[in-house]
Every structure is written in C-alpha cells, then in structure tokens.
Design an enzyme around this catalytic site. Sequence first.
Site, PDB file in Angstrom:
ATOM      1  N   ALA A 167       0.843  -1.198   0.000  1.00 30.12           N
ATOM      2  CA  ALA A 167       0.000   0.000   0.000  1.00 30.12           C
ATOM      3  C   ALA A 167       0.873   1.240   0.000  1.00 30.12           C
ATOM      4  O   ALA A 167       1.862   1.306   0.718  1.00 30.12           O
ATOM      5  CB  ALA A 167      -0.911   0.017   1.221  1.00 30.12           C
ATOM      6  N   ASP A 168       0.493   2.200  -0.829  1.00 27.58           N
ATOM      7  CA  ASP A 168       1.133   3.502  -0.786  1.00 27.58           C
ATOM      8  C   ASP A 168       0.400   4.440   0.162  1.00 27.58           C
ATOM      9  O   ASP A 168       0.992   5.379   0.678  1.00 27.58           O
ATOM     10  CB  ASP A 168       1.200   4.103  -2.191  1.00 27.58           C
ATOM     11  CG  ASP A 168       2.235   3.385  -3.034  1.00 27.58           C
ATOM     12  OD1 ASP A 168       3.379   3.864  -3.084  1.00 27.58           O
ATOM     13  OD2 ASP A 168       1.908   2.340  -3.616  1.00 27.58           O
ATOM     14  N   ARG A 169      -0.883   4.169   0.376  1.00 24.47           N
ATOM     15  CA  ARG A 169      -1.655   4.955   1.344  1.00 24.47           C
ATOM     16  C   ARG A 169      -2.932   4.198   1.690  1.00 24.47           C
ATOM     17  O   ARG A 169      -3.657   3.760   0.803  1.00 24.47           O
ATOM     18  CB  ARG A 169      -1.999   6.337   0.762  1.00 24.47           C
ATOM     19  CG  ARG A 169      -2.703   7.272   1.740  1.00 24.47           C
ATOM     20  CD  ARG A 169      -3.076   8.590   1.077  1.00 24.47           C
ATOM     21  NE  ARG A 169      -1.925   9.345   0.628  1.00 24.47           N
ATOM     22  CZ  ARG A 169      -1.473  10.458   1.204  1.00 24.47           C
ATOM     23  NH1 ARG A 169      -2.088  10.934   2.257  1.00 24.47           N
ATOM     24  NH2 ARG A 169      -0.421  11.093   0.714  1.00 24.47           N
TER      25      ARG A 169
END
Length: 393
Positions: free
Chosen positions: A257-259
């Site tokens: 996940a990046d965010r």
Amino acid sequence: MGSLQAIRYSRGKLEVLDQLRLPHEHHYDEIRTAEEAFDCIKSMRVRGAPAIAIVAALAHAVEIANGACTATDPEEIIAHIDSRLDYLKGSRPTAVDLSNAINVLKVAVRAAQIEELAHPEAREAIFNAYLRAAENILEKDLENNTSIGAHGAAWLQQQYAAGPDRKISVLTHCNTGSLATSGHGTALGIIRTLFQDGLLEHAYCTETRPYNQGSRLTSFELVFEGIPSTLITDSMAAALFNLHRERMNIGAVIVGADRVVRNGDTANKIGTYQLAVIAKHHGVKFVVAAPTTSIDLETETGAGIHIEERKKEELTQISGAVVNPDGSIDLSRTERVAIADQRIDVWNPAFDVTPHELIDAIVTEKGTVVKGANGQFDFSKVMPERWARIVKQ
C-alpha cells in the site's frame, strides 16, 4: 551475491541500488544531496513507499552530517531543515510514508530546539536529533516488516488451517520486498515468512505494467530467495483464479500500500483494484500489507487521495538490455524501442484505489485489522495515540 539491499547507509554516506538496471546489473548510486535524492525517487531508481521515505530522510541526514547547513541560529536551522524536507516531499505525492516521515523529523528537531534553546550547543543538538530520527526510520522499518510478515502468515494460516500437508499459493502485485523497503518487505515479507514456515506452495507475481516492477523486480527477488514462483501478465490473473479451486490452490492476493485512509480504502500500484474485484468474485482473500506509517487517518475515504499521473512514454516505449542471437544478455548495450504509435493519447495513472469493501484484512506491524460488524476497518487499536489525536479530537 550476498544479501539483497536496496539502501546502504552509514552516517554521512548513502547509496541506493538503481532499480532501473535490475535484474541484469547491480549498481549503487551515491546520494549526496536532497536534489540527487529527489531525482532518484522521481525517476523511480528507488521506489516503494517505505524506501522512498527512508531515502528522503537519509539524504538530508547526509547533507547535515557533511556540513551543508551553515546556519547557527536555531530558528534558521529549523527553517533550513523544513525547506529541504518540503522540497523532498514533492518527489512522489501519493505515498503517505514520505509525508509521515517528514512530520516525524520536523517534530524531532523542534523538540531538540525547545530543550537546548538557551544553550550554546543548540545547533549540534538539533542536528543530532535529526540524524537520530532519520536513522531510526531506517532501523524501525526492518523491524516492522518482519512483524508484518509474522502477523500476515499467522492470519492466513488460521484462515486456511495451513500446515506442511496443506500449503497455500498466493498472488502478489508490483514489488513490495527488500527492494521497496529496508529489508524483508511488506506483502512480499508475508510471502517470505509463509515460505520460511513451510506454508507456501507457490507464489505468482504479475508483471505490473507499464513499469514492470513485478517482472523486473519481484520475479528477481523470488528467484534470489529460492521461492517457488511463476510470473504472469496482468491480464492472466482472472484465468488463473478460474483454475484455482481445481488446480492452483490460491488462497490470497497479497499487496502492499502507498496509502491506506481511515475507512480502509487503499491506494496501491495501478492494477490492484481489478485484482481485488476478481478475487472477490472467486472467493480469494484479498490482503493489504501496510506498516502504520502508510495509514493516513486524516483522509477519511479514498476519494481524498491524490493519484500521480506519469509520462506517456512509459506506455508507448520500453527499454532494456539487448538479447544476443544466442540468448545471452549484453549488459553494455541498452536499447529503447517504440511499442505503440507515438501519436496516440495516453492516460497513465501510477496508482488506483481499492475500496475497503473488497479488502479482507489489512496487516500492520502491530497486528492484523479486519472489518467490524459495520463493514469498516477500525485502526484505533493498532495506532491508539494517533487515532485519539486525529479522529477523536
């Protein structure tokens, strides 16, 4: 070949493995300034949300250790550090690890400023506070990854009663291993732990078009670790899942996940959303591996996530080492070729957002979070202080 390291650091010196040259060549770029770090991140010579944050933090640490800041007044020093960190923040806007790391660093130097303001050692105290905080980001990331691997493997073992006689296969997307972190990895860290514990039958990885992080990097890491694995194109996943009940025994899609925002909506490499849709259709668990540094409690839903768009040439051109007629690879020659009409219009988002409804579990270093009776993810138990400060204010 030795251990696989994307980031090599000692105080005053930072080297970053150029991932654009992998898997054919190991070459480390020395990063001496924030500008060099910005270019390294922007050009994707280093990528992966944790690694981006680490490189940005340590690049300015190198500047400080080598005397780049000549200010003597504490407020001027803080202003200088802020400006360098704010500059680095613009290198990749979607990954929240970078902004979280910058916030941690700003708090650390301000705490030192308050403590030492009346003393002549204030300048060195602020610098040392920054160096300790930046180096702690590097050290803590490896601890977090190992913990994520343990929590994720344990959750999947429980879901499938996995064991030596009942192993599971998994699919992963993009690259989330040692090359995207300080070591071990997040999603790939779970796969590594499953393999080490004798619970993994097979790992499938997607090529991850258009930048091919899966085919260039994840397949390299899987082979490097000796993990039984197969590379597929992004468009083959549905066909693979269609076969899984009878032949493939695929238990989960595991992604990084990046965010991750407050309700669990998750921004990750483009192509993640479609994997979640087909996983739901085929009854395959969809697991997000994310350190708490990737969780953004201030943004309530995925609609608030800014999605970076990249240049059209990533879709219309491709480059790589030349393959000789005998099948050998000539590392001295790199060619760039057109794979589409160069006049075509291109839409090239780097990420997409997977709705929380399609996610079965979010694995953090502090435990695995699943949806409650209301269908929402609740991060209050894994990050109580931040939850209390941001959500219950």
